[in-house]
Scaffold this active site. Structure first.
Site, PDB file in Angstrom:
ATOM      1  CD  GLU A 423      13.142  31.360 -57.531  1.00 32.29           C
ATOM      2  OE1 GLU A 423      13.373  32.329 -58.253  1.00 32.29           O
ATOM      3  OE2 GLU A 423      13.332  31.342 -56.307  1.00 32.29           O
ATOM      4  CG  ASN A 491      13.789  28.655 -54.269  1.00 30.72           C
ATOM      5  OD1 ASN A 491      14.025  27.627 -53.648  1.00 30.72           O
ATOM      6  ND2 ASN A 491      14.072  28.783 -55.546  1.00 30.72           N
ATOM      7  CE1 TYR A 497      15.969  39.987 -53.888  1.00 28.40           C
ATOM      8  CE2 TYR A 497      15.540  37.648 -53.622  1.00 28.40           C
ATOM      9  CZ  TYR A 497      16.371  38.682 -54.018  1.00 28.40           C
ATOM     10  OH  TYR A 497      17.597  38.398 -54.551  1.00 28.40           O
ATOM     11  CD1 TRP A 571      20.819  32.718 -52.809  1.00 24.06           C
ATOM     12  CD2 TRP A 571      20.619  30.575 -53.443  1.00 24.06           C
ATOM     13  NE1 TRP A 571      21.244  32.637 -54.108  1.00 24.06           N
ATOM     14  CE2 TRP A 571      21.135  31.341 -54.517  1.00 24.06           C
ATOM     15  CE3 TRP A 571      20.446  29.200 -53.605  1.00 24.06           C
ATOM     16  CZ2 TRP A 571      21.466  30.760 -55.750  1.00 24.06           C
ATOM     17  CZ3 TRP A 571      20.759  28.636 -54.828  1.00 24.06           C
ATOM     18  CH2 TRP A 571      21.260  29.420 -55.884  1.00 24.06           C
TER      19      TRP A 571
END
Ligand code: GCB
Length: 893
Positions: A423, A491, A497, A571
């Protein structure tokens, strides 16, 4: 004295062992850990300053100085200098041999001194480093080893920024290694110096290639033989190959052995992780003495990746499914014994995983070893995360890190991917202050570094797949960085989110359409989940075990049905330390499939149901085995709740207290039964074929008419849509409900929301309690709560927290809240209110902020008399702002 055969045998064995040891020390390679009996000093001092003896604390390696402070107060843990020292005795008979000090890793900048001389300086916290100490040691004497370690932020050492805790310390093993003066290369980025790989490999045959360098540090020319013996798992020699070398004094030379074809090599795979051993010896021709020896575990396997069809191992398609893993553990920080590293790999394997993303940095050597042995394919990476620095020094540290990483781990058959960035544009994307020029410069630097790391990686290893993980933003496509590696890991946190779990498939399909030549992998996904939080109405951001189930279930189905997706790694395998986080367990990232102490969360079994061949059957809700809930509308002391069972079997029969609730077919590895719970122990027994699972749920059904309740206590989690189980006391807190006559509940008010996006009320550590979820959600502006209890004496406890950081606190008696140190001005009175119980004022002019500051959990207990059938009436009266309450407890006395 009489000898029996046993003692004779023992004697012979001891003798043989003694000979072996003496050869081990006299020739060949010898390695021993020196982990025990170090001393640690937190803070810095000059080398020549005398530090009081009391300033040193005796510790063993692995050690970190942050295992406690990274989980306390405001999560600001000590990032600074620490010193270690140890007296090391070097035996007299090591004279004439080469001696090395080998650190498996230390976080993050290390300077090593021996007998007050600097012997090395290493940057980066996750790779091994090694120093030649031959010329400095004093034989037969005590040598003073000192290590200065610094885990401060450093612009020239990655990671610059990341969502995990950067624990300082010598947290992996330290070794002393001795070898003969003529030896395999010892200063090749702390690697073994001997590299192995398979060549021309197919099911029918394959060759073994072994290469490296030999160094002659003796004062004479040496005639040598390098010999590699390939042994099968039973220790039988399969193949030998050798090469003669002549080395002048003080020179180094390359060697390269290539075996003849080995027919039908036993291939390595997750299903059958068959390991050969390659014993590579350096032999003096004249005497036949073994001068050095390296033993390498070796697996024959090949792989490829395709943008449409995914990953292939040994020519067969294999969907890669597993998890990411961080290296820390509850109570230990990153200083783990090897046994826990290995245990983690076993837990992953037992989950059915065939793959692990070793995130976000190289892990302990034990992890790679366990992956080889258990059969877990892996992606291993260096910690270039979130941002880069455009300096020559930073670039050098990054490239050195990748070289160390690859050379130290090259021989592991389990590794199939090398990663080097995660990222990398995320900070830039969210930084509103950066100008266009700043951004262009950042992009330019990042691309330069990416190309460099890609080049190095491919030059070092032309076979493994290069990979980079990206966050869900088009910046990676627009800048072209996503075209650099051979594989892209996304990801993606759809349903966390960002909204909508099913946004995942749409995003991936579009990526695949727009970049049809690019292999894709889902490298991260997952919601935070707290096993203490359970609900029947799961929502985004509620941290419930139930939302975690919905989320992972949605992700598994979406990835498994897309052939072009090479694989997925959740994750995270387990919760891990992240000192910047304030979720329901502060300073911990809770996206684990297991808790921080590796107790499985329910979803662990969902993965088992998808991935294991042997029968899996698991009744979920084990962490919610103590319950209190309201009787259903139809009364009879029954409360119906759904129980979900994970299974890979076609159907399941569930028994409740011995009575069958029927047989149901599984859908997406799940079966749901509505169970009529009654007060007391409820035994659930699930049966699928020959497999059984059982769970006992202890239930307290609260009658609709509260007067009929055989009153123990009622615990109310105000303004929250979930149950909360206190792990320590065993108390259960029910979500609140609207008051109806004869029952209990709130009168008016709203659940507190910090903003519209998050469901979690106050995303902050609530100090003074471990029960953060109880306080983080609350009811704002209630007129009151009423409990239509029968007459008698009761104890009522109210729980409060001030969620507004801008509170007046000048006159707070104690500096209770860490938030005050953060200088959140201007401060003001946010709310002042009275609380009355059955007409009596129990709290007058209550100003939580003024008294306790923000984010501090407050508890107040009162005695109340319920008389004349009026029950308990709790009334909130605003004097200024909006009153609020986090929880209520009513107990009969
Ligand atoms: C990410 C990061 C990872 C974080 C994770 C999260 O995308 O790569 O380091 O921990 O998200 O939990 O937000």
């Amino acid at each position: 004295m009489k000898y029996n055969t046993m003692t004779m045998c023992k004697g012979v064995l001891i003798l043989i062992q003694a000979i072996l040891w003496s050869t081990a020390l006299g020739q060949g390679r010898h390695s021993e850990t020196i982990n025990t009996g170090w001393q640690f000093h937190k803070g810095d001092f000059r080398q020549d300053t005398k530090v009081e003896e009391s300033d040193w604390q005796t510790v063993n390696i692995p050690h970190t100085w942050n295992q406690k402070d990274a989980f306390e107060g405001n999560g600001k843990y000590y990032r600074g200098v620490g010193w270690y020292r140890k007296a090391v005795i070097i035996p007299e008979d090591w004279k004439g041999r080469k001696i090395y000090l080998h650190f498996e890793a230390a976080n993050q900048e290390t300077q090593v001194f021996l007998n007050h001389e600097p012997i090395g300086h290493h940057r980066g916290g996750y790779n091994a480093f090694r120093y030649d100490i031959t010329d400095i040691v004093q034989y037969g004497k005590t040598n003073q080893l000192r290590v200065k370690l610094d885990n401060r932020h450093n612009w020239n050492i990655p990671p610059l920024d990341a969502d995990f805790t950067f624990y300082g310390g010598i947290y992996r093993d330290v070794h002393l290694i001795t070898v003969s003066p003529t030896h395999f290369e010892m200063d090749n980025y702390a690697s073994d110096g001997v590299f192995v790989k398979a060549e021309d490999l197919s099911e029918a045959s394959g060759k073994l290639k072994v290469w490296g360098k030999v160094k002659n540090e003796e004062a004479l020319t040496k005639r040598l033989l390098v010999k590699s013996v390939l042994k099968d798992a039973d220790g039988h020699t399969v193949m030998e190959t050798s090469q003669k070398l002549k080395l002048a004094q003080g020179t180094t030379t390359d060697f390269m052995l290539m075996s003849k074809a080995i027919t039908q090599p036993h291939l390595w795979s997750p299903e059958d992780p068959y390991l050969y051993t390659v014993e590579t010896k350096l032999i003096e021709q004249k005497t036949g003495k073994v001068l050095d020896e390296v033993e390498t575990s070796f697996g024959f396997r090949w792989f490829s990746i395709d943008a449409d069809k995914g990953f292939f191992l040994n020519g067969k398609h294999l969907k890669l499914v597993g998890a990411n893993r961080h290296q820390d553990y509850k109570g230990l920080g990153n200083a783990l014994p090897n046994a826990i590293h290995r245990k983690d790999m076993k837990l992953l394997k037992e989950m059915g995983a065939n793959f692990i993303r070793i995130a976000h940095y190289p892990h302990d050597p034990e992890v790679y070893k366990a992956c080889d042995e258990l059969g877990l394919l892996s992606w291993s990476e260096i910690p270039v995360i979130n941002d880069v620095t455009d300096t020559e020094e930073y670039f050098k540290v990054c490239t050195d890190m990748q070289l160390e990483h690859i050379r130290q781990n090259y021989n592991h058959p389990s590794i199939v991917m090398w990663g080097y960035m995660n990222e990398i544009f995320i900070r830039m994307v969210f930084n509103r202050k950066m100008t266009k020029e700043d951004k262009d410069a950042k992009i330019d630097a990042t691309l330069r570094l990416a190309r460099k790391l890609e080049d190095i990686t491919r030059t070092e290893d032309a076979e493994r797949i290069t990979v980079m993980a990206l966050h869900g933003d088009q910046v990676y496509n627009e800048t072209g960085i996503a075209d650099i590696p051979q594989l892209i890991g996304w990801n993606l946190y759809y349903g966390w989110y960002v909204d909508d779990i099913y946004g995942l498939g749409k995003f991936l399909d579009e990526e695949h359409r727009n970049h049809p030549e690019r292999p894709l992998f889902l490298s991260e996904y997952g919601p935070g989940a707290d096993t203490r939080i359970n609900t029947f109405t799961p929502k985004i951001y509620d941290f419930s075990a139930d939302y975690q189930r919905l989320y992972h279930s949605g992700y598994l189905t979406q990835i498994l049905e897309r052939d072009y997706m090479a694989g997925m790694t959740a994750w995270n395998f387990a919760d891990f330390g992240s000192a910047g986080r304030h979720d329901t367990r502060p300073f911990i990232n809770q996206k684990g499939l297991m808790n921080y102490d590796r107790q499985p969360k329910d979803v662990y079994y969902l993965y088992q149901s998808y991935l294991l061949k042997e029968p899996v059957l698991k009744i979920t809700g084990g962490a919610f085995a103590k319950r209190q809930a309201m009787e259903g509308e139809s009364g009879k002391g029954v409360c119906n709740q759904d129980v979900i069972i994970f299974t890979n079997q076609p159907s399941v029969e569930l028994f409740h207290n011995g009575k069958s609730l029927g047989i149901k077919n599984a859908l997406e590895k799940q079966v749901v039964f509505s169970v009529p719970f009654k007060s007391g122990d409820n035994t659930l027994k699930a049966i699928a074929g020959k497999t059984e699972d059982q769970l006992i749920i202890s239930f307290d059904v609260v009658p609709q008419e509260l007067s009929a309740y055989n009153f123990g206590e009622i615990n109310v989690n105000a303004g929250a849509g979930y149950w909360f189980n206190d792990e320590t006391t065993g108390e259960v807190w029910m979500p609140d409900r609207k008051y109806q006559k004869g029952q209990w509940g709130y009168i008016e008010g709203e659940p507190y929301r910090k903003d519209n996006r998050t469901w979690q009320g106050v995303p902050r550590n609530i100090e003074g309690t471990d029960n953060d979820p109880l306080f983080q959600n609350m009811r704002v502006n209630p007129k009151g709560y009423t409990f239509d209890v029968t007459d008698g004496n009761y104890e009522v406890t109210l729980y409060f927290v001030e969620p507004n950081a801008k509170v007046a606190n000048e006159s707070a008696i104690y500096e209770l809240s860490a938030s005050k140190q953060q200088n959140e001005t201007p401060r003001q009175d946010v709310r002042i209110f009275n609380v009355k119980m059955n007409g009596k004022t129990v709290l007058e002019g209550f100003n939580i902020g003024k008294e306790f500051g923000a984010f501090y959990g407050v508890e107040k207990t009162y005695s109340v008399k319920a008389e004349n059938g009026e029950g308990i009436q709790i009334v909130f009266e605003s004097l200024h702002g909006q009153p609020l309450v986090s929880a209520l407890k009513v107990r009969k006395q």
